[in-house]
Design a protein around this motif. Structure first.
Motif, PDB file in Angstrom:
ATOM      1  N   ALA A 612       0.867  -1.160   0.110  1.00  0.00           N
ATOM      2  CA  ALA A 612      -0.174  -0.094  -0.025  1.00  0.00           C
ATOM      3  C   ALA A 612       0.945   1.261   0.003  1.00  0.00           C
ATOM      4  N   TRP A 613       0.564   2.045  -0.727  1.00  0.00           N
ATOM      5  CA  TRP A 613       0.959   3.259  -0.869  1.00  0.00           C
ATOM      6  C   TRP A 613       0.031   4.525  -0.485  1.00  0.00           C
ATOM      7  N   MET A 614       0.177   5.208   0.561  1.00  0.00           N
ATOM      8  CA  MET A 614      -0.874   6.306   0.921  1.00  0.00           C
ATOM      9  C   MET A 614      -0.299   7.725   0.769  1.00  0.00           C
ATOM     10  N   ASP A 615      -0.698   8.702   0.358  1.00  0.00           N
ATOM     11  CA  ASP A 615      -0.348   9.953   0.313  1.00  0.00           C
ATOM     12  C   ASP A 615      -1.051  10.839   1.681  1.00  0.00           C
ATOM     13  N   ASN A 616      -0.342  12.205   1.497  1.00  0.00           N
ATOM     14  CA  ASN A 616      -0.767  12.872   2.704  1.00  0.00           C
ATOM     15  C   ASN A 616      -2.292  13.157   2.750  1.00  0.00           C
ATOM     16  N   ASN A 617      -3.282  12.842   1.789  1.00  0.00           N
ATOM     17  CA  ASN A 617      -4.835  12.989   1.674  1.00  0.00           C
ATOM     18  C   ASN A 617      -5.373  11.842   1.890  1.00  0.00           C
ATOM     19  N   ASN A 618      -4.578  10.897   2.564  1.00  0.00           N
ATOM     20  CA  ASN A 618      -5.039   9.387   2.831  1.00  0.00           C
ATOM     21  C   ASN A 618      -5.699   8.945   1.361  1.00  0.00           C
ATOM     22  N   ASP A 619      -5.165   9.135   0.481  1.00  0.00           N
ATOM     23  CA  ASP A 619      -5.632   8.448  -0.867  1.00  0.00           C
ATOM     24  C   ASP A 619      -4.576   7.189  -1.075  1.00  0.00           C
ATOM     25  N   VAL A 620      -5.023   6.016  -1.483  1.00  0.00           N
ATOM     26  CA  VAL A 620      -4.223   4.747  -1.165  1.00  0.00           C
ATOM     27  C   VAL A 620      -4.355   4.026  -2.612  1.00  0.00           C
ATOM     28  N   VAL A 621      -3.024   3.729  -2.886  1.00  0.00           N
ATOM     29  CA  VAL A 621      -2.997   2.559  -3.984  1.00  0.00           C
ATOM     30  C   VAL A 621      -2.354   1.401  -3.502  1.00  0.00           C
ATOM     31  N   ILE A 622      -3.188   0.324  -3.927  1.00  0.00           N
ATOM     32  CA  ILE A 622      -2.827  -1.048  -3.239  1.00  0.00           C
ATOM     33  C   ILE A 622      -2.552  -1.805  -4.436  1.00  0.00           C
ATOM     34  N   LEU A 623      -1.346  -2.626  -4.359  1.00  0.00           N
ATOM     35  CA  LEU A 623      -0.722  -3.472  -5.437  1.00  0.00           C
ATOM     36  C   LEU A 623      -0.999  -4.875  -4.915  1.00  0.00           C
ATOM     37  N   GLN A 624      -1.440  -5.797  -5.737  1.00  0.00           N
ATOM     38  CA  GLN A 624      -1.528  -7.097  -5.263  1.00  0.00           C
ATOM     39  C   GLN A 624      -0.894  -7.865  -6.452  1.00  0.00           C
ATOM     40  N   PRO A 625      -0.449  -9.301  -5.999  1.00  0.00           N
ATOM     41  CA  PRO A 625       0.241 -10.153  -7.037  1.00  0.00           C
ATOM     42  C   PRO A 625      -0.725 -10.617  -8.282  1.00  0.00           C
TER      43      PRO A 625
END
Length: 676
Positions: A612-625
């Motif tokens: 998971a990559w979360m930015d300062n706005n609490n927006d999140v990108v999640i990478l899965q296999p």
């Protein structure tokens, strides 16, 4: 009826009958676990998927288990000498197989309670530390051990009797039918094990259906889960294998763009193929042969915000202390001493761990290395020497570098990694004289902090600056701590909550001593957790379980409530800045003493194979296999992840940072030999 069936099946009877028993055990276990977790299954509407896909996994598992004995039985089982030897082999195989199937399903509930997944690589990794693990089990899991032993004995005894019945009184086919039967049986086992006519054989990703990791694990059986994990361990995990390809130059560009602009080393300074001498960096003359962009792409020069006499540095790494156990962060009222410290020091209110294991936390706070799907660099082969750590940097600055731990420092390969990368002094259990209380993991936190205070006082008298990593252990299952020290928060005595309260009490006692000591004014301390005690839930990455406390205090550190988003990897650059050490390093974290652009603030979290990559706005990108990236918005109030489409640039930046650790490890971009 049974005799007639046995006669008809002939030499395949032992295989088929054991197959049916194992399949029944798998299905009964899955049903029991599903009823236990029925609420979560209802939430994802997963009953049909779990059992249909579960049957597929079970057939694949049994295909692997019975391929060899099926081949041997069809070709060799007979009444002659070779056949009798084959019969003994088959009986042993049946007993071992039945025991494995039963035992792994029996231990599954306890493992789920602890880790919220089926047994995986953690189940194997801990077995290489029998002293610590058996001490923990004997202290806190006596009933589970007793039940496991009784069930194992019963299973082995019953399986041995059954195997005798299974291999006796069989009818044998004509010799010319044996190769045909062998080919048919092995083919069926192979097809069942592969469970696919496509390019790839069946794997957990093919049957995963939920954002709740446990739901995907219920599809598996625990034997399959364990051996799949072992197979993965046989080769070092690589983020590229899970998250897809990306051009190396693009990865480096995006990672650099994620870094704070005020730490960027001008490209022209180190881009020449000629030798460049940088004086006064890392405490010595720095010689770089070749292009920095080739040798160490993220190499940056940081000037310390404090420019006085270099101070001592102490990292107090707290075992399993998630924010939910810290009153000052809105958690349970278990940490009055840490709460008080937060009101007079620099406290990070949005600090996130990079992972769920102690070695992942150690990796972050001592090396600034970003997390990967692989094991922590503390345990990887290529990072045991010449891998950048702040201990190595400070040792070259003339610091005394040490590790203080109440247990055995060889656990989780810590000692090997530390000694190979800058730590010169191991103060572990063997160096403790007459500790007041010894639990499953060694000396209690009270003894640990007494040891730390003694060490710091002695080192301070020498006039030589020191760096010490102090790692607590009382807040670890089975939660051993001395009687009569605290008023328990709940019962029974040995709970996570009581252990956290005890550990905080001892932290408070240490802080009182430190404030009255000669080393206080010239030492920077940080209290930070390695990870939360458990990361679980029905989300791809349970972000709320990654939030941890981090408080910087000591001489010259003022009060500050810092609401900026931060990651554990930001601590090493920040601490070096606070103790007055200019440095040239490959760390990508931020020096939080500086004003960091809000767009650069981020947290990265590795949850098993999900990133998971979360930015300062609490927006999140999640990478899965082997799946497309997903976007979410994290609601800190409800702790929920709500679906949200993310801009392509954020997705690319997340993927680049997810791949960076594996790339840097493989290419040696974190090697410290270029900095010596």
């Amino acid at each position: 009826m049974s005799f007639s069936l046995k006669k008809r099946l002939g030499i395949l009877f032992p295989i088929i009958s054991t197959f049916v028993i194992c399949l029944s055990i798998f299905m009964l276990s899955r049903l029991s676990l599903s009823l236990w977790q029925s609420e979560r299954i209802n939430d994802v509407n997963g009953w049909g998927t779990i059992f249909l896909s579960g049957l597929r996994i079970d057939l694949a598992s049994l295909g692997y288990l019975f391929a060899v004995p099926a081949l041997v039985s069809c070709l060799l089982l007979n009444n002659n000498t070779i056949g009798k030897i084959c019969s003994v082999f088959l009986r042993i195989w049946i007993v071992a197989g039945l025991w494995l199937v039963v035992y792994m399903e029996v231990v599954t509930p306890s493992f789920i309670i602890e880790y919220d997944v089926r047994p995986n690589r953690l189940f194997v990794e801990y077995l290489i530390y029998p002293k610590e693990v058996f001490g923990m089990l004997l202290s806190g899991y006596k009933l589970e051990l007793l039940l496991g032993a009784l069930i194992s004995i019963t299973t082995i005894y019953g399986a041995w009797k059954f195997s005798r019945y299974a291999v006796t009184g069989l009818t044998f086919p004509k010799w010319y039918w044996r190769p045909v039967m062998a080919l048919l049986a092995v083919s069926l086992c192979f097809l069942g094990a592969r469970s696919s006519l496509g390019h790839r054989a069946l794997n957990p990703a093919m049957v995963a259906f939920s954002t709740d990791p446990l739901m995907n694990d219920l599809i598996l059986n625990s034997s399959y889960s364990l051996f799949f994990s072992i197979k993965q361990m046989s080769a070092e995990d690589d983020a590229f294998k899970y998250y897809g390809k990306m051009d190396e130059a693009n990865i480096i560009r995006l990672v650099k763009e994620s870094m704070s602009a005020n730490t960027r080393l001008p490209h022209s300074e180190l881009s020449s193929s000629e030798n460049k001498d940088l004086k006064g960096v890392n405490g010595k003359q720095f010689n770089l042969n070749g292009s920095s962009s080739e040798l160490m792409p993220t190499l940056v020069n940081r000037s310390a915000s404090y420019q006085g006499k270099p101070k001592n540095l102490v990292i107090l790494l707290q075992e399993s202390l998630g924010a939910r156990y810290v009153g000052g962060l809105g958690g349970l009222p278990l940490t009055p001493n840490l709460d008080k410290l937060m009101q007079e020091s620099w406290s990070f209110n949005r600090m996130y761990a990079t992972g769920t294991r102690s070695v992942r936390g150690i990796e972050a706070v001592t090396t600034g290395f970003s997390p990967t799907p692989a094991r922590s660099v503390v345990k990887l082969g290529q990072s045991q020497t010449n891998f950048f750590t702040i201990a190595d940097l400070l040792k070259n600055q003339g610091y005394h570098t040490q590790f203080i731990y109440g247990g055995e420092s060889h656990f989780d390969n810590m000692k090997s990694f530390f000694l190979g990368n800058g730590f010169s002094d191991m103060q572990d259990f063997a160096t403790f004289e007459n500790p007041d209380f010894v639990g499953a993991w060694g000396a209690c936190d009270g003894d640990l902090y007494k040891k730390a205070d003694q060490q710091f006082s002695q080192l301070n008298k020498s006039g030589k600056p020191f760096f010490s990593l102090v790692f607590t252990s009382s807040n670890h299952s089975p939660f051993d701590y001395p009687d009569g020290v605290i008023t328990p928060y709940n019962s029974p005595k040995q709970t996570r909550e009581n252990a956290a309260k005890y550990s905080d009490y001892e932290l408070g006692q240490f802080i009182k001593k430190a404030k009255a000591s000669d080393y206080w004014d010239n030492t920077v301390f940080v209290v930070v957790a390695d990870h939360d005690s458990r990361a679980y839930g029905n989300q791809l990455v349970p972000i709320d379980h990654f939030r941890i406390p981090a408080v910087i205090f000591g001489g010259g550190i003022g009060y500050k409530q810092d609401d900026r988003l931060a990651s554990q990897i930001d601590l090493p650059p920040t601490l070096l800045s606070l103790i007055g050490v200019d440095n040239l390093t490959p760390m990508i974290g931020h020096d939080m003493t500086q004003d960091i652009e809000a767009s650069k603030l981020r947290a990265m979290m590795q949850f098993y194979k999900n990133y998971a990559w979360m930015d300062n706005n609490n927006d999140v990108v999640i990478l899965q296999p082997s799946k497309s990236p997903l976007g979410f918005h994290y609601d800190a109030e409800t702790t929920q992840l709500n679906s949200k489409e993310m801009p392509e640039i954020m997705v690319d930046k997340a993927k680049a940072n997810a791949l960076w650790g594996s790339l840097a490890y493989k290419k040696g971009y974190y090697s410290s030999e270029y900095l010596h």
